[in-house]
Design a protein around this motif. Structure first.
Motif, short mmCIF file in Angstrom:
data_model
loop_
_atom_site.label_atom_id
_atom_site.label_comp_id
_atom_site.label_asym_id
_atom_site.label_seq_id
_atom_site.Cartn_x
_atom_site.Cartn_y
_atom_site.Cartn_z
N LYS A 41 0.81 -1.21 0.00
CA LYS A 41 0.00 0.00 0.00
C LYS A 41 0.84 1.27 0.00
CE LYS A 41 -3.81 -2.19 2.49
NZ LYS A 41 -4.63 -2.15 3.72
N GLY A 42 2.15 1.16 0.18
CA GLY A 42 3.00 2.34 0.22
C GLY A 42 3.80 2.40 1.53
N ASP A 43 4.56 3.48 1.67
CA ASP A 43 5.36 3.61 2.89
C ASP A 43 4.47 4.01 4.07
OD1 ASP A 43 4.78 6.01 1.84
OD2 ASP A 43 6.64 6.99 2.48
N ALA A 44 5.04 3.91 5.26
CA ALA A 44 4.26 4.12 6.48
C ALA A 44 3.79 5.56 6.62
CB ALA A 44 5.10 3.71 7.71
N SER A 45 4.65 6.53 6.24
CA SER A 45 4.28 7.94 6.42
C SER A 45 3.09 8.31 5.54
CB SER A 45 5.49 8.83 6.11
OG SER A 45 5.93 8.61 4.78
N SER A 46 3.10 7.85 4.27
CA SER A 46 1.98 8.17 3.38
C SER A 46 0.69 7.52 3.85
CB SER A 46 2.31 7.72 1.95
OG SER A 46 2.50 6.32 1.91
N GLN A 47 0.78 6.27 4.33
CA GLN A 47 -0.41 5.62 4.87
C GLN A 47 -0.93 6.35 6.10
OE1 GLN A 47 -0.50 1.34 5.16
NE2 GLN A 47 1.27 1.13 3.80
N GLN A 48 -0.02 6.86 6.90
CA GLN A 48 -0.45 7.60 8.09
C GLN A 48 -1.19 8.88 7.70
OE1 GLN A 48 2.78 8.76 10.58
NE2 GLN A 48 1.48 9.37 12.29
N LYS A 49 -0.65 9.61 6.73
CA LYS A 49 -1.31 10.84 6.30
C LYS A 49 -2.68 10.55 5.70
CE LYS A 49 2.98 13.38 5.38
NZ LYS A 49 3.80 14.01 4.33
N GLU A 50 -2.74 9.48 4.91
CA GLU A 50 -4.01 9.12 4.28
C GLU A 50 -5.05 8.75 5.34
OE1 GLU A 50 -5.73 5.87 1.02
OE2 GLU A 50 -3.57 5.98 1.51
N PHE A 51 -4.64 8.00 6.33
CA PHE A 51 -5.55 7.61 7.39
C PHE A 51 -6.04 8.82 8.18
CE2 PHE A 51 -6.16 6.43 11.86
CZ PHE A 51 -7.19 5.50 11.72
N LEU A 52 -5.13 9.77 8.49
CA LEU A 52 -5.52 10.96 9.24
C LEU A 52 -6.49 11.83 8.45
CD1 LEU A 52 -2.10 11.96 10.88
CD2 LEU A 52 -4.06 10.90 12.00
N GLU A 53 -6.23 11.96 7.13
CA GLU A 53 -7.11 12.77 6.29
C GLU A 53 -8.51 12.15 6.21
OE1 GLU A 53 -8.13 16.06 4.13
OE2 GLU A 53 -6.23 15.64 5.18
N LYS A 54 -8.55 10.85 6.11
CA LYS A 54 -9.84 10.15 6.03
C LYS A 54 -10.63 10.33 7.34
CE LYS A 54 -11.75 5.54 5.22
NZ LYS A 54 -11.41 4.11 4.97
N GLU A 55 -9.98 10.17 8.43
CA GLU A 55 -10.66 10.31 9.71
C GLU A 55 -11.07 11.76 9.98
OE1 GLU A 55 -11.65 7.91 11.70
OE2 GLU A 55 -10.86 6.43 10.29
N ARG A 56 -10.27 12.73 9.48
CA ARG A 56 -10.62 14.13 9.68
C ARG A 56 -11.91 14.47 8.94
NH1 ARG A 56 -6.29 15.99 8.04
NH2 ARG A 56 -5.19 16.14 10.03
N LYS A 57 -12.08 13.94 7.71
CA LYS A 57 -13.31 14.18 6.97
C LYS A 57 -14.52 13.59 7.71
CE LYS A 57 -11.11 14.30 2.41
NZ LYS A 57 -11.01 13.63 1.08
N VAL A 58 -14.32 12.41 8.27
CA VAL A 58 -15.42 11.79 9.03
C VAL A 58 -15.79 12.66 10.22
CG1 VAL A 58 -16.07 9.77 10.40
CG2 VAL A 58 -14.80 9.48 8.26
N MET A 59 -14.80 13.20 10.91
CA MET A 59 -15.07 14.06 12.07
C MET A 59 -15.74 15.36 11.65
SD MET A 59 -11.65 13.52 14.37
CE MET A 59 -12.24 14.66 15.60
N ASP A 60 -15.34 15.95 10.53
CA ASP A 60 -15.98 17.19 10.07
C ASP A 60 -17.45 16.96 9.71
OD1 ASP A 60 -13.59 18.44 10.42
OD2 ASP A 60 -12.97 18.35 8.32
#
Length: 808
Positions: free
Chosen positions: A671-690
């Motif tokens: 799926k890619g390196d750990a940092s990119s997966q972390q950013k993707e996960f945070l962005e996804k969860e931020r949209k859910v929270m908004d």
């Protein structure tokens, strides 16, 4: 004239006195330095302390303490110590070894003009606290005229107080453990300028008990120093002397060429006593020597406490005391002082009192338990016959200890003679105390507990001894010894069973192959007979016993069982039941049971047939009930005892997975390196929270709108009941429905549309003015009425509204 001083009788000024005193001290120091630089001449002819190169301050302290004439060890060790030589001193107990190292210590610091700001100059290490206290008391007497600061550092005292004062001490008398603690934890404690190190009872300090502590202490001390070692049985180990950094030590052994290693005035006896009779003999000895002062040595602290407690309850007619290492320091000091002041008393103690302690006028030293080695025996008997006094010693040996111990004492040049134990009641007043001990253990559970601990500690002390030619735990009568202590039976001890097993293995190694085969055959036959006996016992439980064949055992078994019997008969079915069934070899049990005819179990019993299915993991994890109690359990009880299952989810292909299952490493990296997966996960969860935040805000806004509508409707209903001719008229301009809905930010809400007071109260009551009383406020409230009109747009509409408000 009377009262006038005579001519020439005036006192000199204080400055002149101090000047003369300094000059005399300077001259004295120069003379002492000159005499101590070279070996002192005429040492062999010296008999008193004032013949040595010692300062007047030290001589004054010695005279006030009544130390005038030197002993043999002092006559040989003091000149060498005053010259700065390293010394290995060995002399009999009670020969005055303490002054042999204290006088050179004080003189060395005095000649070097050691002051309070110079730090630690001399260190004395003792193996026991009591001996350290005794050395410190002698140091106070000898050095009372000097200005040195001295401290006693031992365990059992307040460590914080010692930490504050230890850095100011010039001389320290201490035990190894507490000294090492201060070296590690006390800030400002410095030993870099140490001039003299003394080890009293050096052989005890350098053995295995204090080996690690002494090694750590020596590492913190400077190598350039004077070192003295003193003991009644001095060590000559090259390793021990090398780690202490001794330089050309002088070996001073005063009594090495003497005929005996113990004092001449000491009468020594030994008696062969069976282990179970030792307490009887000891108690009768005390009863027949009520005016004597004696010390009784035992091998462990628990034995000391048990013998002391039981003998006190038997009232022998003489004061009894006890001293051991498990006591607190205050109690030990009180016991030490009390026994020293007594004229007739008996002290039960361990080897903690075997070294160096000087008790006044001790008549008897009785060793109830065999000492570890001849050196320990010499130190024990040294508590009596000190200096020029006389004394007596008695050693009680078990039959298995006699040969080896007597040979060791002969090699150590200890003269000892045997005394026969009188068994005739006519010759000696002998009172067996076994029945009284049993009564004490029966009536007092604490005494019974102490007896059990004393039994175990004695057996352990014998088991741990190195010299097996003397100490053989298997040769001791355990049952008889336990009965002599008042116990109903001998407690089971694991290490005794291990020693017996080792002896059995050693004996089996000597057997031939034929003997081994025969033993194996006999063991197999015994196992078969045991299996048959178990099967017969099971059948006997199921089949009724005829009345003619009933015995006492069967009648006992028919009696109702108590809760305790049922508790011991039960097996735990809930705790680790699954783990237990996995560990038990049920296949071998099934094979053994197949050879036995057990038709009663198969009668009207339905059993599950086990099928060997591939991949049937559930059958392996949940075995069938193995005991009759499990078979008789209900389904609910069996479900309670089963372990909790794991929740599973099934994917599209129908495969089971756990809810929280770790991902493969390969799929994670795909799926890619750990940092990119972390950013993707945070962005996804931020949209859910908004999104959730938007929904929450709209719901809060709708709730506030409904609240305001209800309030306005209630106000309209209240105003309709008022009379239009009376009361106050309040005009609201504009459409209230529109204006209130669009106003999201009013005084009763925050920025998110939520009520600041919790949202439960729809309207807060209007407060009464400070100029109104309660009655005026109520009347004004009744007269108030609300009139809703449109907002006036023209001048004519404004005039009409004004006339309406004025009531015209």
């Amino acid at each position: 004239m009377p009262g006038m001083p005579k001519k020439g009788g005036r006192k000199p000024p204080a400055s002149a006195v101090r000047k003369d005193k300094r000059l005399s001290e300077k001259q004295e120091l120069e003379q002492l330095e000159q005499r101590c630089k070279h070996p002192i001449m005429g040492v062999d002819s010296m008999q008193q302390f004032d013949e040595l190169p010692i300062s007047q301050k030290t001589l004054s302290g010695l005279k006030r303490a009544n130390f005038i004439k030197m002993t043999d060890i002092q006559r040989k060790a003091l000149p060498l110590g005053l010259c700065g030589k390293d010394i290995l001193g060995a002399a009999k107990t009670g020969s005055g070894k303490t002054l042999a190292f204290l006088v050179p210590m004080v003189e060395m610091l005095y000649r070097q003009k050691w002051g309070p700001m110079d730090g630690l100059g001399a260190l004395v290490i003792s193996p026991t606290r009591e001996l350290a206290v005794q050395i410190f008391e002698v140091l106070r007497k000898v050095g009372r005229e000097h200005s040195f600061s001295a401290g006693l550092i031992i365990g059992g005292k307040d460590w914080k107080i010692e930490r504050e004062l230890i850095s100011k001490m010039n001389i320290l008398v201490c035990t190894p453990g507490r000294l090492l603690q201060h070296m590690d934890q006390s800030a400002g404690f410095d030993c870099d300028h140490l001039q003299l190190l003394v080890l009293d009872e050096a052989d005890r300090i350098l053995d295995m008990g204090f080996k690690k502590s002494v090694n750590a202490i020596v590492e913190n001390l400077p190598r350039q120093r004077q070192t003295m070692l003193f003991s009644a049985t001095q060590t000559k180990s090259v390793k021990d002397l090398a780690r202490l950094s001794l330089k050309d030590p002088e070996y001073v052994a005063v009594h090495e060429k003497a005929e005996h290693s113990t004092p001449k005035n000491l009468s020594q006896y030994y008696m062969v006593v069976p282990l179970q009779q030792k307490l009887d003999v000891m108690f009768n000895f005390i009863k027949t020597h009520l005016t004597a002062k004696g010390i009784v040595f035992l091998s462990s602290c628990k034995q000391v406490r048990f013998v002391f407690e039981t003998f006190c309850k038997l009232h022998p007619g003489v004061p009894l005391l006890h001293l051991h290492g498990k006591q607190k320091q205050q109690k030990r000091a009180e016991t030490y002082a009390k026994f020293a002041a007594q004229k007739a008393a008996y002290l039960f103690c361990t080897d903690i009192a075997a070294r160096g302690l000087d008790f006044a006028a001790v008549n008897w030293v009785i060793q109830l338990d065999c000492p570890e080695d001849p050196e320990t025996y010499i130190h024990r008997v040294g508590r009596t016959a000190r200096y020029e006094a006389s004394g007596q010693a008695m050693l009680m040996l078990c039959p298995s200890e006699e040969a080896g111990m007597i040979q060791g004492l002969e090699r150590a040049k200890v003269p000892i003679q045997e005394v026969k134990l009188k068994t005739d009641a006519k010759d000696v007043k002998k009172e067996p105390i076994q029945k009284q001990m049993q009564r004490l253990c029966f009536n007092d559970p604490e005494i019974k507990y102490l007896g059990q601990k004393a039994f175990i500690s004695y057996m352990r002390s014998v088991y741990l001894q190195k010299d097996k030619t003397i100490f053989d735990v298997n040769a001791l009568p355990a049952e008889e010894f336990a009965a002599s202590l008042g116990l109903p039976g001998a407690p089971k001890i694991k290490f005794v069973e291990k020693s017996k097993a080792k002896n059995a293995v050693r004996g089996n190694q000597k057997k031939t192959n034929d003997d081994e085969e025969s033993d194996q055959y006999m063991e197999e036959e015994e196992e078969k007979s045991k299996v048959k006996a178990l099967d017969a016992k099971k059948k006997s439980k199921k089949e009724p016993i005829p009345e003619e064949e009933e015995t006492a055992e069967t009648t006992i078994s028919k009696q109702p069982k108590s809760k305790i019997d049922k508790m011991f008969g039960r097996k735990n079915q809930s705790v680790l039941a699954e783990h237990y069934t996995r560990l038990v070899d049920h296949e071998s049990d099934a094979k053994g049971k197949s050879n036995v005819d057990d038709d009663d179990e198969d009668f009207l019993t339905i059993k599950r047939v086990d099928h060997d299915l591939a991949g049937d993991e559930a059958s392996e994890e949940a075995p069938l009930p193995t005991s009759k109690r499990q078979q008789n359990m209900s389904k609910v009880e069996r479900l309670k005892n089963q372990g909790k299952g794991n929740k599973l989810i099934f994917d599209e292909e129908g495969q089971a997975h756990e809810i929280y299952e770790l991902e493969d490493e390969a799929s994670f990296h795909a799926k890619g390196d750990a940092s990119s997966q972390q950013k993707e996960f945070l962005e996804k969860e931020r949209k859910v929270m908004d999104k959730a935040d938007t929904i929450d805000k709209s719901a809060a806004k709708e709730k506030l709108r409904e609240k305001k509508l209800r309030r306005k409707q209630r106000e309209r209903e209240e105003m309709m009941d008022y009379d239009s001719d009376e009361g106050e008229t309040i005009v609201t301009l504009g459409n209230p429905d529109v204006s209130d809905d669009d106003n999201d930010m009013d005084q009763g809400s925050d920025g998110n549309g939520h009520s600041s007071d919790g949202g439960e109260e729809e309207e807060t009551p209007k407060k009464r003015g400070w100029w109104q009383d309660k009655a005026d406020a109520e009347e004004a409230k009744k007269k108030r009425r609300v009139v809703e009109v449109d907002e006036p747009q023209t001048l004519a509409e404004q005039e009409a509204l004004a006339l309406k408000l004025l009531g015209m």
